[in-house]
Design a protein around this motif. Structure first.
Motif, short mmCIF file in Angstrom:
data_model
loop_
_atom_site.label_atom_id
_atom_site.label_comp_id
_atom_site.label_asym_id
_atom_site.label_seq_id
_atom_site.Cartn_x
_atom_site.Cartn_y
_atom_site.Cartn_z
N ASN A 91 -45.27 66.91 -65.80
CA ASN A 91 -46.70 66.61 -65.65
C ASN A 91 -47.07 65.17 -66.00
O ASN A 91 -48.11 64.68 -65.56
CB ASN A 91 -47.53 67.56 -66.50
CG ASN A 91 -47.89 68.83 -65.75
OD1 ASN A 91 -48.56 68.77 -64.71
ND2 ASN A 91 -47.43 69.97 -66.25
N HIS A 114 -44.57 62.38 -66.09
CA HIS A 114 -43.68 61.33 -65.57
C HIS A 114 -43.23 61.65 -64.14
O HIS A 114 -42.50 62.61 -63.92
CB HIS A 114 -42.45 61.18 -66.46
CG HIS A 114 -42.78 60.98 -67.93
ND1 HIS A 114 -43.32 59.81 -68.40
CD2 HIS A 114 -42.70 61.83 -68.99
CE1 HIS A 114 -43.52 59.93 -69.72
NE2 HIS A 114 -43.17 61.14 -70.09
N ILE A 115 -43.65 60.84 -63.21
CA ILE A 115 -43.25 61.05 -61.81
C ILE A 115 -41.80 60.57 -61.64
O ILE A 115 -41.35 59.67 -62.37
CB ILE A 115 -44.20 60.31 -60.85
CG1 ILE A 115 -44.10 60.87 -59.43
CG2 ILE A 115 -43.92 58.81 -60.83
CD1 ILE A 115 -44.70 62.24 -59.27
N VAL A 165 -40.00 59.06 -56.11
CA VAL A 165 -41.36 59.03 -55.54
C VAL A 165 -41.93 57.61 -55.65
O VAL A 165 -42.49 57.07 -54.69
CB VAL A 165 -42.29 60.03 -56.26
CG1 VAL A 165 -43.72 59.93 -55.72
CG2 VAL A 165 -41.78 61.46 -56.09
N TYR A 210 -49.57 56.44 -61.68
CA TYR A 210 -48.30 56.93 -62.25
C TYR A 210 -47.92 56.14 -63.49
O TYR A 210 -47.40 56.69 -64.46
CB TYR A 210 -47.18 56.86 -61.21
CG TYR A 210 -47.34 57.87 -60.09
CD1 TYR A 210 -47.66 59.20 -60.38
CD2 TYR A 210 -47.21 57.51 -58.76
CE1 TYR A 210 -47.83 60.13 -59.37
CE2 TYR A 210 -47.38 58.43 -57.74
CZ TYR A 210 -47.69 59.74 -58.06
OH TYR A 210 -47.86 60.65 -57.06
N SER A 233 -47.66 57.98 -67.17
CA SER A 233 -46.38 57.95 -67.87
C SER A 233 -46.49 57.19 -69.19
O SER A 233 -46.00 57.63 -70.22
CB SER A 233 -45.33 57.30 -66.95
OG SER A 233 -44.06 57.40 -67.53
N ILE A 273 -50.66 63.39 -64.71
CA ILE A 273 -50.74 62.58 -63.50
C ILE A 273 -51.95 63.00 -62.69
O ILE A 273 -52.69 62.18 -62.17
CB ILE A 273 -49.46 62.81 -62.65
CG1 ILE A 273 -48.24 62.17 -63.34
CG2 ILE A 273 -49.65 62.28 -61.24
CD1 ILE A 273 -46.92 62.64 -62.77
N THR A 317 -41.49 73.34 -61.51
CA THR A 317 -42.51 72.52 -60.85
C THR A 317 -43.90 73.05 -61.17
O THR A 317 -44.16 74.24 -61.03
CB THR A 317 -42.28 72.44 -59.32
OG1 THR A 317 -43.32 71.65 -58.73
CG2 THR A 317 -42.26 73.80 -58.66
N HIS A 320 -48.33 63.83 -52.92
CA HIS A 320 -47.46 62.72 -53.35
C HIS A 320 -47.00 62.90 -54.79
O HIS A 320 -45.92 62.43 -55.17
CB HIS A 320 -48.19 61.38 -53.19
CG HIS A 320 -49.49 61.33 -53.93
ND1 HIS A 320 -49.56 61.08 -55.28
CD2 HIS A 320 -50.76 61.56 -53.52
CE1 HIS A 320 -50.82 61.15 -55.65
NE2 HIS A 320 -51.58 61.44 -54.61
N ALA A 321 -47.82 63.58 -55.60
CA ALA A 321 -47.43 63.82 -57.00
C ALA A 321 -46.41 64.96 -57.02
O ALA A 321 -46.70 66.08 -57.43
CB ALA A 321 -48.64 64.16 -57.84
N ARG A 364 -44.17 66.67 -58.57
CA ARG A 364 -43.75 66.81 -59.96
C ARG A 364 -42.71 67.90 -60.10
O ARG A 364 -42.95 69.04 -59.74
CB ARG A 364 -44.98 67.13 -60.83
CG ARG A 364 -45.97 66.00 -60.91
CD ARG A 364 -47.34 66.49 -61.28
NE ARG A 364 -47.95 67.22 -60.19
CZ ARG A 364 -49.14 67.83 -60.26
NH1 ARG A 364 -49.82 67.81 -61.37
NH2 ARG A 364 -49.63 68.45 -59.21
#
Lengths: 184, 281
Positions: free
Chosen positions: B21, B23-24, B28, B55, B59, B65, B144, B272-273, B275
């Motif tokens: 949740n 750190h991407i 990506v 991001y 982080s 995120i 996820t 895009h996230a 995770r």
């Protein structure tokens, strides 16, 4: 970079009429949050002819269910949720004088027609930019439906809250006009 | 037999959901930066800049995120030589999810009865757990937090073999076209082919764990992935759906054997996230 149009809440008809699809906007002032569960309650109050717990005339509702705030933060991550789920309820709120909605994604024909009729605007906030967006939320308090938790109606004080006009009060719609320009 | 304490399962699950949740993945970030270089839409570029900045903030400050911290989904490979002591597996996993969400300032998004009461459980549980029993004495977790803006754009088609690769490509591209701005593009598109209706969806979601830039081992499927991705990006939907050349970052296909009478095709979309996190006990 395009110029940022700065607006303050509550909105006036003149401000709304001047906002055009594609304008990058910074919002300052108080805005309200509301998503699925809160909309359902507001809608049923209106159907019964009862008073709403907040005055929505000339206001903006932001479709968001924020993450909890870490100590020292005004607000947790707070990006937009997808707007179409509020479509069944939005026209009734627009009829009551709501001037702006912030969310992401398509709106129904009924909502767009109601926006044109009531001179209202739909702003796009960038989905998934929730930690960044939260930085422009300076104060947050729950003003109605506390039992709904994240779905409660919050009142935010925001400064230069970053959005883009995606559907303006004339019905111009970036979601329809922009992709064809980049399609191959 | 190797003994594993339920407490360790709880801690591992908690750690993985917190990590996912906040750190991407590097893949990506790299893909977004590359997309930024190739994006020709001015608005698209500013959206991609916002995402990259987001991001960094999430982080660096260890905050979510995205406010939609998702429904907790786990794919678990449980070694058959593992003996879980001091509690039961399912409870340990749910306790780990609960602690991550309660202590990590993550949103609780789960309602119990989906139709009538829709009351928030307050803990972000129950999680959805897919368990495979595998050889060995370890437990592998793939977790996820699945956001629902993209989940709501999922689709399933019970196709026939005669529809062939063209039919599959058209269905996937059409699903993304209809989704437009809703799933927070640029997306990662998971495609599951074969099995039963439910199995196709399960492997479509599992395909989202694959790193961006990696492809199917079978060259024919790799070609389909590349072709679908190109067609999706030719839709012009762009970052956030506001127009541009970046609509998806990857298309990941997985397949599994199916019945002589069918060819199920499932699409599971991820924003895009993307995770996810993995860990082994």
């Amino acid at each position: 970079m395009a110029k940022i149009v700065k607006i303050v809440t509550p909105l006036t008809d003149e401000v709304v009429s001047n906002l055009k699809a594609g304008d990058m906007v910074g919002i300052t002032g108080y805005i309200y949050t509301g998503r699925d569960a809160a909309h359902k309650r507001l809608f049923f109050l209106l159907q019964k002819g009862e008073k709403l717990p907040i005055e929505i005339r000339n206001q903006i509702i932001y479709y968001v269910g924020p993450a909890p705030a870490k100590p020292g933060y005004a607000c947790g991550a707070a990006g937009p949720t997808t707007s179409y789920r509020m479509d069944p309820y939005a026209p009734a709120l627009l009829d009551k004088g709501l001037k702006g909605m912030i969310g992401k994604g398509f709106r129904s024909k009924e909502v767009i027609e109601s926006m044109k009729k009531n001179n209202a605007v739909y702003f796009h906030a960038v989905g998934g930019a929730a930690a960044l967006i939260a930085r422009s939320i300076k104060k947050s308090e729950v003003v109605a439906y506390e039992d709904l938790g994240t779905e409660a109606i919050h009142r935010y004080y925001v400064e230069d809250f970053p959005v883009i006009v995606v559907i303006d009060s004339a019905g111009n719609n970036l979601y329809e006009t922009e992709p064809p320009k980049y399609a191959r | 037999m190797r003994k594993i304490e339920a407490e360790r399962i709880k801690k591992k699950v908690k750690e993985l959901f917190l990590r996912a949740n906040y750190h991407i993945g590097e893949d990506v970030l790299t893909a977004l930066k590359k997309a930024r270089e190739g994006e020709i839409s001015e608005v698209g570029c500013s959206v991609l800049d916002m995402l990259i900045e987001n991001y960094k903030i999430a982080s660096g400050e260890e905050i979510a995120i995205c406010q939609d911290t998702g429904l907790a989904v786990l794919y678990v490979e449980l070694g058959q030589e593992v003996y879980i002591i001091g509690g039961n597996f399912r409870e340990a996993v749910n306790e780990g999810v609960k602690e991550a969400y309660m202590e990590g300032y993550l949103r609780k998004s789960i309602v119990d009865d989906p139709v009538f009461a829709r009351k928030n459980t307050g803990t972000n549980t129950p999680a959805i757990i897919y368990t495979d029993i595998v050889p060995g004495d370890k437990i592998k977790f793939m977790v996820t937090p699945k956001g629902f803006g993209s989940e709501n754009m999922s689709a399933l088609a019970m196709m026939k073999a005669a529809d062939g690769p063209e039919g599959i490509k058209n269905f996937v591209v059409d699903t993304i076209r209809k989704a437009g701005p809703n799933p927070c593009p640029p997306t990662i598109v998971g495609v599951g082919i074969g099995g039963t209706a439910d199995k196709a969806l399960v492997i479509a979601k599992k395909a989202l764990f694959r790193k961006i830039g990696e492809h199917h081992q079978d060259e024919r499927y790799t070609q389909m992935e590349k072709e679908i991705l190109e067609r999706i990006n030719n839709l012009g939907i762009g970052p956030a759906g506001l127009g541009g050349r970046t609509t998806a970052l990857a298309v990941n296909i997985e397949y599994t054997p199916t019945h002589i009478a069918g060819m199920p095709v499932a699409v599971n979309v991820c924003c895009h996230a993307a995770r996810h996190a993995e860990g082994i006990l």
